[in-house]
Design a protein around this motif. Structure first.
Motif, PDB file in Angstrom:
ATOM      1  N   SER A 104      49.135  48.429  45.815  1.00 41.85           N
ATOM      2  CA  SER A 104      49.385  47.062  46.255  1.00 41.85           C
ATOM      3  C   SER A 104      50.227  46.323  45.224  1.00 41.85           C
ATOM      4  O   SER A 104      49.988  46.410  44.023  1.00 41.85           O
ATOM      5  N   GLN A 105      51.204  45.605  45.704  1.00 43.70           N
ATOM      6  CA  GLN A 105      52.074  44.817  44.827  1.00 43.70           C
ATOM      7  C   GLN A 105      51.650  43.345  44.817  1.00 43.70           C
ATOM      8  O   GLN A 105      52.320  42.520  44.218  1.00 43.70           O
ATOM      9  N   ASN A 106      50.551  43.036  45.489  1.00 38.68           N
ATOM     10  CA  ASN A 106      50.087  41.652  45.578  1.00 38.68           C
ATOM     11  C   ASN A 106      49.732  41.089  44.209  1.00 38.68           C
ATOM     12  O   ASN A 106      49.334  41.820  43.305  1.00 38.68           O
ATOM     13  N   SER A 166      58.181  38.916  39.063  1.00 37.36           N
ATOM     14  CA  SER A 166      58.097  38.756  37.613  1.00 37.36           C
ATOM     15  C   SER A 166      56.807  38.034  37.228  1.00 37.36           C
ATOM     16  O   SER A 166      56.571  36.906  37.679  1.00 37.36           O
ATOM     17  N   PRO A 167      55.964  38.657  36.390  1.00 41.67           N
ATOM     18  CA  PRO A 167      54.732  37.979  35.958  1.00 41.67           C
ATOM     19  C   PRO A 167      55.018  36.620  35.309  1.00 41.67           C
ATOM     20  O   PRO A 167      54.387  35.616  35.648  1.00 41.67           O
ATOM     21  N   GLY A 198      57.728  34.741  35.592  1.00 37.82           N
ATOM     22  CA  GLY A 198      58.314  33.819  36.562  1.00 37.82           C
ATOM     23  C   GLY A 198      57.272  33.185  37.467  1.00 37.82           C
ATOM     24  O   GLY A 198      57.304  31.977  37.716  1.00 37.82           O
ATOM     25  N   ILE A 199      56.340  33.990  37.947  1.00 29.85           N
ATOM     26  CA  ILE A 199      55.276  33.470  38.813  1.00 29.85           C
ATOM     27  C   ILE A 199      54.395  32.497  38.041  1.00 29.85           C
ATOM     28  O   ILE A 199      54.054  31.417  38.523  1.00 29.85           O
ATOM     29  N   TRP A 200      54.038  32.870  36.807  1.00 30.55           N
ATOM     30  CA  TRP A 200      53.202  32.002  35.965  1.00 30.55           C
ATOM     31  C   TRP A 200      53.900  30.653  35.756  1.00 30.55           C
ATOM     32  O   TRP A 200      53.285  29.597  35.874  1.00 30.55           O
ATOM     33  N   GLU A 201      55.217  30.689  35.475  1.00 26.19           N
ATOM     34  CA  GLU A 201      55.969  29.458  35.222  1.00 26.19           C
ATOM     35  C   GLU A 201      56.076  28.582  36.464  1.00 26.19           C
ATOM     36  O   GLU A 201      56.057  27.354  36.364  1.00 26.19           O
ATOM     37  N   ILE A 202      56.183  29.188  37.638  1.00 22.45           N
ATOM     38  CA  ILE A 202      56.191  28.399  38.879  1.00 22.45           C
ATOM     39  C   ILE A 202      54.856  27.672  39.022  1.00 22.45           C
ATOM     40  O   ILE A 202      54.822  26.475  39.328  1.00 22.45           O
ATOM     41  N   MET A 203      53.762  28.377  38.771  1.00 18.72           N
ATOM     42  CA  MET A 203      52.441  27.746  38.867  1.00 18.72           C
ATOM     43  C   MET A 203      52.305  26.619  37.840  1.00 18.72           C
ATOM     44  O   MET A 203      51.795  25.545  38.169  1.00 18.72           O
ATOM     45  N   GLU A 204      52.763  26.839  36.616  1.00 22.85           N
ATOM     46  CA  GLU A 204      52.733  25.782  35.593  1.00 22.85           C
ATOM     47  C   GLU A 204      53.532  24.567  36.047  1.00 22.85           C
ATOM     48  O   GLU A 204      53.119  23.427  35.842  1.00 22.85           O
ATOM     49  N   GLY A 205      54.675  24.838  36.660  1.00 23.80           N
ATOM     50  CA  GLY A 205      55.576  23.769  37.092  1.00 23.80           C
ATOM     51  C   GLY A 205      54.977  22.857  38.149  1.00 23.80           C
ATOM     52  O   GLY A 205      55.387  21.700  38.278  1.00 23.80           O
ATOM     53  N   MET A 236      45.554  36.082  36.214  1.00 26.14           N
ATOM     54  CA  MET A 236      46.526  36.607  37.166  1.00 26.14           C
ATOM     55  C   MET A 236      46.421  38.129  37.154  1.00 26.14           C
ATOM     56  O   MET A 236      46.561  38.749  36.104  1.00 26.14           O
ATOM     57  N   ILE A 237      46.140  38.703  38.329  1.00 26.76           N
ATOM     58  CA  ILE A 237      45.999  40.150  38.460  1.00 26.76           C
ATOM     59  C   ILE A 237      47.169  40.650  39.306  1.00 26.76           C
ATOM     60  O   ILE A 237      47.407  40.148  40.408  1.00 26.76           O
ATOM     61  N   MET A 238      47.895  41.622  38.758  1.00 29.66           N
ATOM     62  CA  MET A 238      49.040  42.180  39.468  1.00 29.66           C
ATOM     63  C   MET A 238      49.266  43.617  39.025  1.00 29.66           C
ATOM     64  O   MET A 238      48.599  44.082  38.102  1.00 29.66           O
ATOM     65  N   PRO A 239      50.178  44.342  39.671  1.00 30.18           N
ATOM     66  CA  PRO A 239      50.407  45.744  39.299  1.00 30.18           C
ATOM     67  C   PRO A 239      50.764  45.939  37.826  1.00 30.18           C
ATOM     68  O   PRO A 239      50.457  46.970  37.246  1.00 30.18           O
ATOM     69  N   ASP A 240      51.398  44.939  37.210  1.00 34.72           N
ATOM     70  CA  ASP A 240      51.794  45.051  35.802  1.00 34.72           C
ATOM     71  C   ASP A 240      50.647  44.802  34.838  1.00 34.72           C
ATOM     72  O   ASP A 240      50.818  44.917  33.627  1.00 34.72           O
ATOM     73  N   GLY A 241      49.496  44.397  35.334  1.00 35.24           N
ATOM     74  CA  GLY A 241      48.346  44.155  34.473  1.00 35.24           C
ATOM     75  C   GLY A 241      47.607  42.891  34.854  1.00 35.24           C
ATOM     76  O   GLY A 241      47.922  42.236  35.842  1.00 35.24           O
ATOM     77  N   THR A 242      46.632  42.556  34.027  1.00 37.35           N
ATOM     78  CA  THR A 242      45.843  41.335  34.215  1.00 37.35           C
ATOM     79  C   THR A 242      46.162  40.410  33.053  1.00 37.35           C
ATOM     80  O   THR A 242      46.138  40.817  31.899  1.00 37.35           O
ATOM     81  N   PHE A 243      46.471  39.167  33.372  1.00 35.42           N
ATOM     82  CA  PHE A 243      46.879  38.193  32.362  1.00 35.42           C
ATOM     83  C   PHE A 243      45.957  36.992  32.372  1.00 35.42           C
ATOM     84  O   PHE A 243      45.607  36.494  33.442  1.00 35.42           O
ATOM     85  N   THR A 244      45.574  36.526  31.195  1.00 40.36           N
ATOM     86  CA  THR A 244      44.816  35.292  31.064  1.00 40.36           C
ATOM     87  C   THR A 244      45.602  34.256  30.276  1.00 40.36           C
ATOM     88  O   THR A 244      45.122  33.170  30.017  1.00 40.36           O
ATOM     89  N   SER A 245      46.806  34.633  29.884  1.00 42.01           N
ATOM     90  CA  SER A 245      47.745  33.717  29.254  1.00 42.01           C
ATOM     91  C   SER A 245      49.141  34.093  29.760  1.00 42.01           C
ATOM     92  O   SER A 245      49.325  35.158  30.357  1.00 42.01           O
ATOM     93  N   LYS A 246      50.104  33.242  29.501  1.00 39.14           N
ATOM     94  CA  LYS A 246      51.459  33.428  30.037  1.00 39.14           C
ATOM     95  C   LYS A 246      52.047  34.778  29.601  1.00 39.14           C
ATOM     96  O   LYS A 246      52.137  35.056  28.403  1.00 39.14           O
ATOM     97  N   PRO A 247      52.455  35.609  30.551  1.00 37.73           N
ATOM     98  CA  PRO A 247      53.078  36.899  30.214  1.00 37.73           C
ATOM     99  C   PRO A 247      54.406  36.695  29.482  1.00 37.73           C
ATOM    100  O   PRO A 247      55.080  35.687  29.660  1.00 37.73           O
ATOM    101  N   LYS A 248      54.790  37.673  28.702  1.00 41.84           N
ATOM    102  CA  LYS A 248      56.040  37.592  27.939  1.00 41.84           C
ATOM    103  C   LYS A 248      57.229  38.174  28.710  1.00 41.84           C
ATOM    104  O   LYS A 248      58.351  38.091  28.279  1.00 41.84           O
ATOM    105  N   PHE A 249      56.972  38.779  29.869  1.00 47.80           N
ATOM    106  CA  PHE A 249      58.059  39.373  30.656  1.00 47.80           C
ATOM    107  C   PHE A 249      58.014  38.951  32.109  1.00 47.80           C
ATOM    108  O   PHE A 249      57.061  38.455  32.597  1.00 47.80           O
TER     109      PHE A 249
END
Length: 97
Positions: A15-17, A66-67, A69-76, A84-97
């Motif tokens: 899943s890419q969700n 983009s982890p 990019g999505i995080w920044e849209i939510m911040e905005g 944030m859980i996604m295929p690239d990992g689980t994040f509890t702070s803003k991703p660097k990529f």
């Protein structure tokens, strides 16, 4: 003999969700989040849950969101994710990529 969860299941595409949880969620938040992500062409569907305080993004076919990019849209829009859980990992702070 293969069990009910045979190796065929392992070949299903991952899943890419993206699933995000936020601190608060109301009807106004749902409208704001949905309106903002409706303008992102790579997002096929936005699903917000007031009860779960979550946002699920379904990307278009063969699109990887983009982890950062999505995080920044939510911040905005004032809804910084708690998680944030996604295929690239689980994040509890803003991703660097």
């Amino acid at each position: 003999m293969l069990g009910p969860f045979s190796s065929a299941r392992a070949t299903e595409p991952k899943s890419q969700n993206i699933i995000m949880t936020v601190g608060e969620m109301c009807g106004g938040c749902v409208k704001k989040i949905t309106k903002r992500f409706d303008t992102v062409g790579e997002v096929a569907k936005v699903d917000c849950s007031i009860e779960k305080k979550s946002v699920t993004l379904v990307p278009r076919d063969k699109v990887r969101l983009s982890p950062k990019g999505i995080w920044e849209i939510m911040e905005g829009i004032g809804k910084t994710p708690k998680k944030m859980i996604m295929p690239d990992g689980t994040f509890t702070s803003k991703p660097k990529f």
